[in-house]
Design an enzyme around this catalytic site. Structure first.
Site, PDB file in Angstrom:
ATOM      1  N   ARG A  92     -18.690  15.013  12.690  1.00 17.71           N
ATOM      2  CA  ARG A  92     -19.251  15.360  14.000  1.00 17.71           C
ATOM      3  C   ARG A  92     -20.170  16.577  13.887  1.00 17.71           C
ATOM      4  O   ARG A  92     -21.237  16.619  14.511  1.00 17.71           O
ATOM      5  CB  ARG A  92     -18.132  15.637  15.004  1.00 17.71           C
ATOM      6  CG  ARG A  92     -18.658  16.093  16.375  1.00 17.71           C
ATOM      7  CD  ARG A  92     -17.528  16.543  17.279  1.00 17.71           C
ATOM      8  NE  ARG A  92     -16.779  15.412  17.797  1.00 17.71           N
ATOM      9  CZ  ARG A  92     -17.139  14.721  18.869  1.00 17.71           C
ATOM     10  NH1 ARG A  92     -18.247  15.024  19.530  1.00 17.71           N
ATOM     11  NH2 ARG A  92     -16.399  13.731  19.296  1.00 17.71           N
ATOM     12  N   ASP A 104       1.672  -0.733  12.094  1.00 17.04           N
ATOM     13  CA  ASP A 104       1.601  -2.091  12.634  1.00 17.04           C
ATOM     14  C   ASP A 104       2.911  -2.862  12.518  1.00 17.04           C
ATOM     15  O   ASP A 104       2.934  -4.084  12.684  1.00 17.04           O
ATOM     16  CB  ASP A 104       0.479  -2.875  11.942  1.00 17.04           C
ATOM     17  CG  ASP A 104       0.672  -2.993  10.441  1.00 17.04           C
ATOM     18  OD1 ASP A 104       1.552  -2.293   9.885  1.00 17.04           O
ATOM     19  OD2 ASP A 104      -0.067  -3.768   9.808  1.00 17.04           O
ATOM     20  N   ASP A 126      -0.547   2.074   8.660  1.00 15.65           N
ATOM     21  CA  ASP A 126      -1.183   1.283   9.716  1.00 15.65           C
ATOM     22  C   ASP A 126      -0.438   1.288  11.049  1.00 15.65           C
ATOM     23  O   ASP A 126      -1.004   0.890  12.062  1.00 15.65           O
ATOM     24  CB  ASP A 126      -1.343  -0.173   9.254  1.00 15.65           C
ATOM     25  CG  ASP A 126      -2.125  -0.292   7.965  1.00 15.65           C
ATOM     26  OD1 ASP A 126      -2.995   0.568   7.722  1.00 15.65           O
ATOM     27  OD2 ASP A 126      -1.877  -1.229   7.187  1.00 15.65           O
ATOM     28  N   ARG A 181      -6.120  -1.945   8.417  1.00 20.59           N
ATOM     29  CA  ARG A 181      -6.137  -3.412   8.293  1.00 20.59           C
ATOM     30  C   ARG A 181      -6.521  -4.032   9.639  1.00 20.59           C
ATOM     31  O   ARG A 181      -7.547  -3.703  10.209  1.00 20.59           O
ATOM     32  CB  ARG A 181      -4.790  -3.928   7.787  1.00 20.59           C
ATOM     33  CG  ARG A 181      -4.465  -3.529   6.364  1.00 20.59           C
ATOM     34  CD  ARG A 181      -3.310  -4.314   5.799  1.00 20.59           C
ATOM     35  NE  ARG A 181      -2.123  -4.214   6.648  1.00 20.59           N
ATOM     36  CZ  ARG A 181      -1.026  -4.944   6.463  1.00 20.59           C
ATOM     37  NH1 ARG A 181      -0.972  -5.822   5.484  1.00 20.59           N
ATOM     38  NH2 ARG A 181       0.027  -4.789   7.256  1.00 20.59           N
ATOM     39  N   MET A 226      -9.096   3.319   8.312  1.00 20.25           N
ATOM     40  CA  MET A 226      -8.249   2.241   7.804  1.00 20.25           C
ATOM     41  C   MET A 226      -7.311   1.727   8.900  1.00 20.25           C
ATOM     42  O   MET A 226      -7.325   2.195  10.029  1.00 20.25           O
ATOM     43  CB  MET A 226      -7.471   2.714   6.582  1.00 20.25           C
ATOM     44  CG  MET A 226      -8.363   3.052   5.388  1.00 20.25           C
ATOM     45  SD  MET A 226      -7.446   3.499   3.895  1.00 20.25           S
ATOM     46  CE  MET A 226      -7.018   1.856   3.291  1.00 20.25           C
ATOM     47  N   GLY A 269       0.815  -1.206   0.000  1.00 22.11           N
ATOM     48  CA  GLY A 269       0.000   0.000   0.000  1.00 22.11           C
ATOM     49  C   GLY A 269       0.850   1.258   0.000  1.00 22.11           C
ATOM     50  O   GLY A 269       1.895   1.311   0.639  1.00 22.11           O
ATOM     51  N   HIS A 290     -25.254  13.866  20.151  1.00 26.52           N
ATOM     52  CA  HIS A 290     -24.674  12.981  19.156  1.00 26.52           C
ATOM     53  C   HIS A 290     -23.868  11.881  19.852  1.00 26.52           C
ATOM     54  O   HIS A 290     -23.618  11.950  21.058  1.00 26.52           O
ATOM     55  CB  HIS A 290     -23.768  13.755  18.193  1.00 26.52           C
ATOM     56  CG  HIS A 290     -22.580  14.348  18.889  1.00 26.52           C
ATOM     57  ND1 HIS A 290     -22.541  15.655  19.294  1.00 26.52           N
ATOM     58  CD2 HIS A 290     -21.391  13.823  19.269  1.00 26.52           C
ATOM     59  CE1 HIS A 290     -21.386  15.904  19.893  1.00 26.52           C
ATOM     60  NE2 HIS A 290     -20.670  14.798  19.894  1.00 26.52           N
ATOM     61  N   ARG A 298       1.140  -5.046  -5.456  1.00 23.82           N
ATOM     62  CA  ARG A 298       1.295  -6.247  -4.634  1.00 23.82           C
ATOM     63  C   ARG A 298       1.705  -7.394  -5.549  1.00 23.82           C
ATOM     64  O   ARG A 298       1.371  -7.417  -6.732  1.00 23.82           O
ATOM     65  CB  ARG A 298      -0.003  -6.557  -3.895  1.00 23.82           C
ATOM     66  CG  ARG A 298      -0.449  -5.385  -3.008  1.00 23.82           C
ATOM     67  CD  ARG A 298      -1.597  -5.767  -2.102  1.00 23.82           C
ATOM     68  NE  ARG A 298      -2.162  -4.601  -1.435  1.00 23.82           N
ATOM     69  CZ  ARG A 298      -1.667  -4.026  -0.363  1.00 23.82           C
ATOM     70  NH1 ARG A 298      -0.574  -4.522   0.187  1.00 23.82           N
ATOM     71  NH2 ARG A 298      -2.248  -2.974   0.177  1.00 23.82           N
ATOM     72  N   GLN A 309      -7.454   8.408   3.158  1.00 23.53           N
ATOM     73  CA  GLN A 309      -6.455   8.439   4.223  1.00 23.53           C
ATOM     74  C   GLN A 309      -5.047   8.151   3.720  1.00 23.53           C
ATOM     75  O   GLN A 309      -4.069   8.462   4.383  1.00 23.53           O
ATOM     76  CB  GLN A 309      -6.829   7.428   5.314  1.00 23.53           C
ATOM     77  CG  GLN A 309      -8.121   7.768   6.036  1.00 23.53           C
ATOM     78  CD  GLN A 309      -8.726   6.547   6.706  1.00 23.53           C
ATOM     79  OE1 GLN A 309      -8.413   6.245   7.844  1.00 23.53           O
ATOM     80  NE2 GLN A 309      -9.597   5.841   5.999  1.00 23.53           N
ATOM     81  N   GLY A 345       5.456  -2.376   3.983  1.00 22.95           N
ATOM     82  CA  GLY A 345       5.027  -2.986   5.230  1.00 22.95           C
ATOM     83  C   GLY A 345       5.623  -4.361   5.453  1.00 22.95           C
ATOM     84  O   GLY A 345       6.664  -4.711   4.874  1.00 22.95           O
ATOM     85  N   ASP A 346       4.946  -5.168   6.266  1.00 27.29           N
ATOM     86  CA  ASP A 346       5.528  -6.457   6.652  1.00 27.29           C
ATOM     87  C   ASP A 346       5.696  -7.410   5.471  1.00 27.29           C
ATOM     88  O   ASP A 346       6.672  -8.162   5.401  1.00 27.29           O
ATOM     89  CB  ASP A 346       4.723  -7.107   7.773  1.00 27.29           C
ATOM     90  CG  ASP A 346       3.232  -7.203   7.459  1.00 27.29           C
ATOM     91  OD1 ASP A 346       2.826  -6.826   6.337  1.00 27.29           O
ATOM     92  OD2 ASP A 346       2.479  -7.657   8.339  1.00 27.29           O
ATOM     93  N   VAL A 388      17.989   8.347  -2.838  1.00 28.11           N
ATOM     94  CA  VAL A 388      18.663   8.702  -4.091  1.00 28.11           C
ATOM     95  C   VAL A 388      19.766   9.730  -3.849  1.00 28.11           C
ATOM     96  O   VAL A 388      20.921   9.547  -4.262  1.00 28.11           O
ATOM     97  CB  VAL A 388      17.636   9.227  -5.120  1.00 28.11           C
ATOM     98  CG1 VAL A 388      18.360   9.796  -6.347  1.00 28.11           C
ATOM     99  CG2 VAL A 388      16.684   8.110  -5.546  1.00 28.11           C
ATOM    100  N   THR A 390       3.985   2.386   5.834  1.00 28.91           N
ATOM    101  CA  THR A 390       2.599   1.953   5.962  1.00 28.91           C
ATOM    102  C   THR A 390       1.847   2.909   6.872  1.00 28.91           C
ATOM    103  O   THR A 390       2.385   3.338   7.905  1.00 28.91           O
ATOM    104  CB  THR A 390       2.489   0.524   6.527  1.00 28.91           C
ATOM    105  OG1 THR A 390       1.118   0.235   6.845  1.00 28.91           O
ATOM    106  CG2 THR A 390       3.322   0.348   7.790  1.00 28.91           C
TER     107      THR A 390
END
Length: 330
Positions: A157, A132, A130, A174, A172, A14, A219, A75, A255, A105-106, A27, A128
């Site tokens: 809101r 994570d 995430d 994952r 987002m 991603g 709300h 991917r 995002q 990412g991983d 570079v 990433t």
């Protein structure tokens, strides 16, 4: 002494804001230290298709402020097989690339680790949104993504309050809940649903919504992590159970895009430079992380073979501020 002469750089998986800053740093740092640089388009898939081009300092002019990745990304499921990995290593050698910086990412790290075992000097950078990846408190793109989500939730809101609604806003991440947790804190949400903590007790959420409405709250904001999902069906069930108009908003790929924040530009730049320095020091099969206030190198295998959980104290603070806990429980 290192045996580095030509560095390849690719982005995989991603996309994330700040990847261009990392590419630029790789570079220009490499060129400044007497190395050749080649860009590999479309990640490991592009490597297998030999989509490789020479890069110079002008190749990365005016990209630091741009979201996405100028090298494109993709991917590549087939890269999980040893036969394909060996072919990729042969292609790198064919093009004179002895070292590779992988930004992703991983899954990207697993590919980098496989190439290291086949004799390619590899360094991974955590790209990433995430957050994570283990062994780092920062990943390229997270800061921009969470700020983008925060601003969008502020807008939801406003209209949620005007219509006295309950709003479920899906972010987002994952299977990780970092974006959701940070937005829960930053946006003052009433509930946050994290894959690492959610117990599937939807009735408890319904009870809180009713309790808050009886106390006059106009709300109710629920931040739902992508790893839980099903926001639209959840909204229908909550509306049926409470009688309160409930809407689901899925923020989605917005995002991942947009101008990187200052933090993503600066940290990604430092990580890119660090990757080249590590290669020149003779390191390989390493990942750059930001931990305990320092940019450090970790074995890729260590990163991949250890687990990462959301910080419990941060989650407790959210619970306290949203009314789950009494003072003194944190």
């Amino acid at each position: 002494m290192s045996n580095v002469h030509t560095v390849g750089v690719l982005t995989s998986g991603g996309d994330a804001p700040g990847m261009n800053a990392a590419i630029r740093a790789v570079v220009r740092t490499a060129i400044a230290k007497g190395l050749n640089v080649k860009g590999i388009l479309r990640g490991y898939a592009g490597l297998l298709n030999e989509e490789i081009k020479d890069m110079d300092s002008r190749s990365v002019s005016d990209i630091i402020q741009r979201g996405g990745t100028v090298l494109y990304t993709a991917r590549c499921e087939e890269f999980k097989t040893l036969e394909v990995q060996e072919r990729a290593a042969q292609i790198l050698r064919k093009h004179g690339i002895d070292s590779l910086v992988v930004i992703g990412g991983d899954g990207s790290y697993r590919g980098a680790g496989a190439l290291a075992k086949l004799g390619i000097n590899t360094i991974g950078l955590p790209g990433t949104i995430d957050l994570d990846i283990n062994c780092t408190d920062y990943t390229i793109g997270f800061d921009t993504a969470v700020n983008t989500a925060m601003e969008a939730i502020d807008r939801v809101r406003d209209t949620s309050t005007s219509h006295e609604r309950c709003s479920i806003i899906e972010v987002m991440g994952r299977s990780a809940g970092y974006i959701a947790l940070w937005c829960g804190l930053a946006n003052g949400a009433e509930d946050v649903l994290l894959p690492e903590r959610y117990d599937n007790n939807e009735q408890a959420i319904i009870n809180r919504i009713i309790e808050h409405r009886n106390k006059g709250k106009a709300h109710h904001i629920i931040i739902n992590a992508e790893g839980i999902g099903h926001s639209a069906s959840m909204a229908k069930r909550i509306e049926a159970a409470t009688g309160i108009e409930t809407r689901a908003t899925i923020l989605g790929y917005m995002q991942r895009g947009g101008t990187p924040t200052c933090k993503d530009r600066v940290y990604a730049s430092i990580m890119g430079a660090k990757a080249v320095d590590l290669l020149l020091e003779g390191e390989k099969n390493k990942a750059v992380g930001y931990l305990d206030g320092k940019f450090q190198a970790f074995d890729i295998e260590e990163v991949l073979n250890s687990s990462k959980d959301i910080p419990e104290y941060q989650y407790q603070v959210f619970q306290l501020l949203s009314g789950y806990r009494k003072e003194g429980d944190v």
